[in-house]
Design an enzyme around this catalytic site. Structure first.
Site, PDB file in Angstrom:
ATOM      1  NE  ARG A  15       4.377   1.716  -1.566  1.00  0.00           N
ATOM      2  CZ  ARG A  15       5.601   1.428  -1.185  1.00  0.00           C
ATOM      3  NH1 ARG A  15       6.618   1.966  -1.809  1.00  0.00           N
ATOM      4  NH2 ARG A  15       5.831   0.623  -0.185  1.00  0.00           N
ATOM      5  CE  LYS A  72       7.629  -1.097 -10.901  1.00  0.00           C
ATOM      6  NZ  LYS A  72       7.842  -1.979 -12.055  1.00  0.00           N
ATOM      7  CD  GLU A 122      10.170 -10.845 -17.288  1.00  0.00           C
ATOM      8  OE1 GLU A 122       9.883 -11.480 -16.257  1.00  0.00           O
ATOM      9  OE2 GLU A 122       9.867  -9.644 -17.442  1.00  0.00           O
ATOM     10  CE  LYS A 139       6.730  -8.352 -17.309  1.00  0.00           C
ATOM     11  NZ  LYS A 139       7.806  -8.146 -16.376  1.00  0.00           N
ATOM     12  CB  CYS A 155      -0.852   0.018   1.250  1.00  0.00           C
ATOM     13  SG  CYS A 155      -1.813  -1.491   1.433  1.00  0.00           S
ATOM     14  CG  ASN A 168       3.071  -0.598   3.159  1.00  0.00           C
ATOM     15  OD1 ASN A 168       2.527  -1.584   2.674  1.00  0.00           O
ATOM     16  ND2 ASN A 168       4.292  -0.214   2.822  1.00  0.00           N
ATOM     17  CD1 TRP A 172      -2.242  -5.018  -4.586  1.00  0.00           C
ATOM     18  CD2 TRP A 172      -1.681  -6.127  -2.724  1.00  0.00           C
ATOM     19  NE1 TRP A 172      -2.025  -6.329  -4.930  1.00  0.00           N
ATOM     20  CE2 TRP A 172      -1.679  -7.035  -3.804  1.00  0.00           C
ATOM     21  CE3 TRP A 172      -1.364  -6.598  -1.466  1.00  0.00           C
ATOM     22  CZ2 TRP A 172      -1.367  -8.377  -3.660  1.00  0.00           C
ATOM     23  CZ3 TRP A 172      -1.057  -7.944  -1.316  1.00  0.00           C
ATOM     24  CH2 TRP A 172      -1.056  -8.817  -2.410  1.00  0.00           C
ATOM     25  CD  GLU A 208       3.763  -8.922 -14.075  1.00  0.00           C
ATOM     26  OE1 GLU A 208       4.592  -8.697 -14.983  1.00  0.00           O
ATOM     27  OE2 GLU A 208       3.882  -8.458 -12.928  1.00  0.00           O
TER      28      GLU A 208
HETATM   29  O1  M6R Z   1      10.811  -4.774  -6.803  1.00  0.00           O
HETATM   30  P1  M6R Z   1      11.230  -6.177  -7.107  1.00  0.00           P
HETATM   31  O2  M6R Z   1      12.083  -6.304  -8.292  1.00  0.00           O
HETATM   32  O3  M6R Z   1      11.869  -6.854  -5.917  1.00  0.00           O
HETATM   33  O4  M6R Z   1       9.881  -6.948  -7.390  1.00  0.00           O
HETATM   34  C1  M6R Z   1       9.860  -8.331  -7.580  1.00  0.00           C
HETATM   35  C2  M6R Z   1       8.568  -8.767  -8.240  1.00  0.00           C
HETATM   36  O5  M6R Z   1       7.476  -8.465  -7.429  1.00  0.00           O
HETATM   37  C3  M6R Z   1       8.374  -8.084  -9.607  1.00  0.00           C
HETATM   38  O6  M6R Z   1       9.444  -8.357 -10.465  1.00  0.00           O
HETATM   39  C4  M6R Z   1       7.071  -8.554 -10.267  1.00  0.00           C
HETATM   40  O7  M6R Z   1       7.160  -9.888 -10.641  1.00  0.00           O
HETATM   41  C5  M6R Z   1       6.776  -7.627 -11.452  1.00  0.00           C
HETATM   42  N1  M6R Z   1       5.410  -7.223 -11.432  1.00  0.00           N
HETATM   43  C6  M6R Z   1       7.100  -8.232 -12.749  1.00  0.00           C
HETATM   44  O8  M6R Z   1       6.681  -7.497 -13.850  1.00  0.00           O
END
Ligand code: M6R
Length: 607
Positions: free
Chosen positions: A27, A602, A479, A483, A2, A98, A74, A486
């Protein structure tokens, strides 16, 4: 996860609370709310959905105040409905939170037995009720009430409180979740994210684990977890607010994909001296003293770790493991003092990764961070920091930050390989030159984005997509699938090409699109055979390959996109780009919320 913000000022704060929340919306965005003290009373406004609904609500029913707190949520405990939105308000207290309180149920039961009525299903309301009890029953002052309450809490939290009758006070505290304070003239600020403070103040400090602080418009006082008054170093933020706009692009993700040629030049410029062909690196542990490398991250960051595992073993000859942070510390892994632990994270605030880092620190001092946010917890708690220099990444789906992680890991890989005399001077110089070619190659691929857009039409009507890669392109297949999932909500799975025949091939029929990454390499022919098996079962193959690969795959499929040729060890960096574009254009087609996809945030600051 959050986003939280607080402002105490000689001026009105509501509009600026909203401005701050706009910066924090990445966030969490399933509900939002603010609370202020107006004519000594707590007033608040909350709304489900995006921040824009809260803005509209406040436009219709304005609230005012010189002190206020705000939150974008969130959901963890309790579905995203208005009663569960923050701030949580009792007679004398309003709080935004948070994190997660793990032992909230035991306190909630105790309070219920005392006849306290709860309005929400959240863990946060328990905090508000406990602080309320300390103030109204035990007659504690605000700071003391918060201090005594948090003593009992388990879990992670960043908390901001305001109090009825106190128009010039915010009390804040943190454990496990970050909080930054911003210093202004006749006003002070607090936020879960220093980036959101940059529009108000460039002078910031970060609270340390267990700290509490009181903010008035003229003064900030910080205390450690024992109640001692402490000083925390301040820093000046250099983030240019313009970086946080979409510019000519429709989405942040689109902007972040298309700015990669410049971003790659930026990170290369930071670590390489192109003219002399040399590396200029921050200090790092002696390669000769490292027995093993363990790379740790989550989500996309984990996939960059996995790609680096292939690199570190094949080029540097160092035994390397890639670990999911969320699994690592709970399975009692073996960590030795001559291991090098590399923690990879865009935000530097991912709770799972921080947990793994703190676990590893008990066994070794060799803790290195590859992070994008240089002031983050992971950076501050590591002994060596390699920034990824991608600039702020706002789109929830990581793109440029991933590419910069790969580049930084590749540079470390080259450094170790040359220190350990595993590569010749010529080979090293070829690899460095290869890296320097990347901005141009990226620009070349981006100029053909329309062709990639056309390939996405193959996904129409499909419920699922498979991604295949072998060797160093296997992590990139994973990956690519992440993507797509997501942001387009289309089911996708990444597989190592050789694994297909061990099960997933059962999924193949004429309706199954399959994205294959197969440039010419030592494993080209093996993968081609795997793809022939797909063709024999009428799977729809979309192939990404290079010139030689294209010539040899002519009979395989008509859907071929040719990428520029590059060194085999750099293909993960190059082949990630079309997969980002595929995900973006598919999401556009499906009309999903590209920058703020459902259920995601994020920065994942809960375990
Ligand atoms: O901030 P971080 O790189 O530690 O985050 C890790 C994952 O939460 C992040 O990579 C997540 O998988 C993304 N949404 C990928 O696009």
């Amino acid at each position: 996860m959050c986003g939280i913000i607080g402002i105490v000022s000689k001026n009105q704060v509501v509009d600026r609370l909203i401005d701050g929340l706009e910066r924090l919306e990445y966030r969490g965005y399933d509900s939002a709310g603010i609370a202020t003290i107006s004519s000594s009373e707590i007033v608040h406004s909350k709304s489900t959905g995006k921040l824009v609904s809260l803005k509209n609500k406040i436009k219709q029913n304005p609230i005012d105040g010189h002190v206020g707190i705000g939150h974008t949520r969130w959901a963890t405990h309790g579905e995203p409905i208005e009663v569960n939105a923050h701030p949580h308000v009792t007679k004398n207290v309003a709080v935004v939170h948070n994190g997660i309180i793990e032992n909230f149920a035991e306190f909630k039961n105790g309070l219920l037995e005392k006849g306290i009525i709860f309005n929400s299903q959240t863990d946060t309301e328990v905090i508000a009720r406990l602080v309320e009890e300390k103030i109204s029953m035990e007659k504690c002052g605000p700071l003391e009430a918060v201090r005594l309450t948090i003593e009992k809490l388990r879990g992670s939290f960043a908390l901001c409180f305001i109090f009825k009758g106190l128009e010039n006070l915010i009390v804040v505290t943190r454990r496990g979740s970050p909080l930054a304070l911003g210093f202004g003239d006749g006003e002070n600020f607090v936020s879960s994210d220093a980036l959101s403070l940059s529009i108000f103040s460039r002078k910031v400090c970060y609270l340390e684990e267990g700290d509490l602080a009181t903010l008035t418009s003229d003064e900030v006082k910080i205390y450690d977890s024992f109640g001692n008054s402490v000083f925390r170093d301040t820093q000046i933020l250099f983030t240019d607010p313009i970086n946080l706009s979409k510019g000519q692009y429709k989405h942040f993700m689109e902007k972040e994909i298309f700015e990669q040629p410049e971003v790659i030049s930026q990170v290369l410029g930071y670590y390489l001296n192109a003219f002399e062909g040399t590396l200029s690196l921050p200090s790092l542990p002696q390669s000769t003293e490292i027995q093993r490398i363990i790379l740790i991250g989550c989500g996309t960051a984990f996939y960059s770790c996995l790609a680096a595992k292939y690199w570190f073993e094949s080029l540097s000859g160092i035994t390397t493991h890639a670990e999911l942070a969320s699994e690592f510390r709970y399975r009692s892994p073996v960590v030795r003092k001559d291991d090098l632990l590399i923690f990879v994270s865009q935000s530097g605030e991912t709770a799972d990764t921080i947990g793994a880092l703190r676990f590893a620190k008990k066994y070794t001092k060799n803790i290195l961070a590859v992070v994008n946010v240089e002031q983050s917890s992971i950076a501050r708690e590591s002994n060596w920091v390699f920034p990824t220099k991608a600039g702020p990444e706002i789109g929830v789906a990581s793109t440029k930050a991933f590419i910069c992680q790969l580049i930084v890991l590749k540079i470390l890989n080259i450094k170790f390989a040359s220190d350990l005399s595993k590569i010749s001077v010529k080979n090293r110089s070829n690899l460095l030159n290869g890296l320097l070619e990347l901005p141009r190659l990226y620009a070349e691929i981006l100029s053909q984005n329309e062709n990639i857009k056309k390939l996405c039409k193959k996904f129409i009507g499909s419920n699922s997509v498979l991604y295949l890669g072998r060797d160093v392109l296997y992590p990139i297949a994973l990956e690519g699938a992440l993507k797509l999932k997501e942001i387009s909500y289309l089911h996708a799975e990444g597989y190592a090409s050789g694994e297909l025949k061990h099960g997933p091939i059962a999924l193949i029929d004429e309706s199954m699109p399959l994205v294959a990454l197969n440039p010419w390499s030592k494993v080209f022919e093996k993968t081609l055979s795997n793809l022939e098996e797909v063709k024999a079962r009428r799977g729809k193959i979309i192939l990404f390959t290079d010139k030689k690969g294209k010539e040899l795959s002519k009979d395989l499929t008509k859907s071929i996109f040719q990428l520029p040729s590059c060194s085999e060890l750099l293909t993960p960096i190059l082949y990630s780009l079309p997969l980002q574009l595929i995900a973006y254009y598919t999401a556009l087609d499906k009309g999903t919320d590209v920058d703020q996809p459902r259920n995601l945030a994020k920065s994942v600051t809960v375990e």
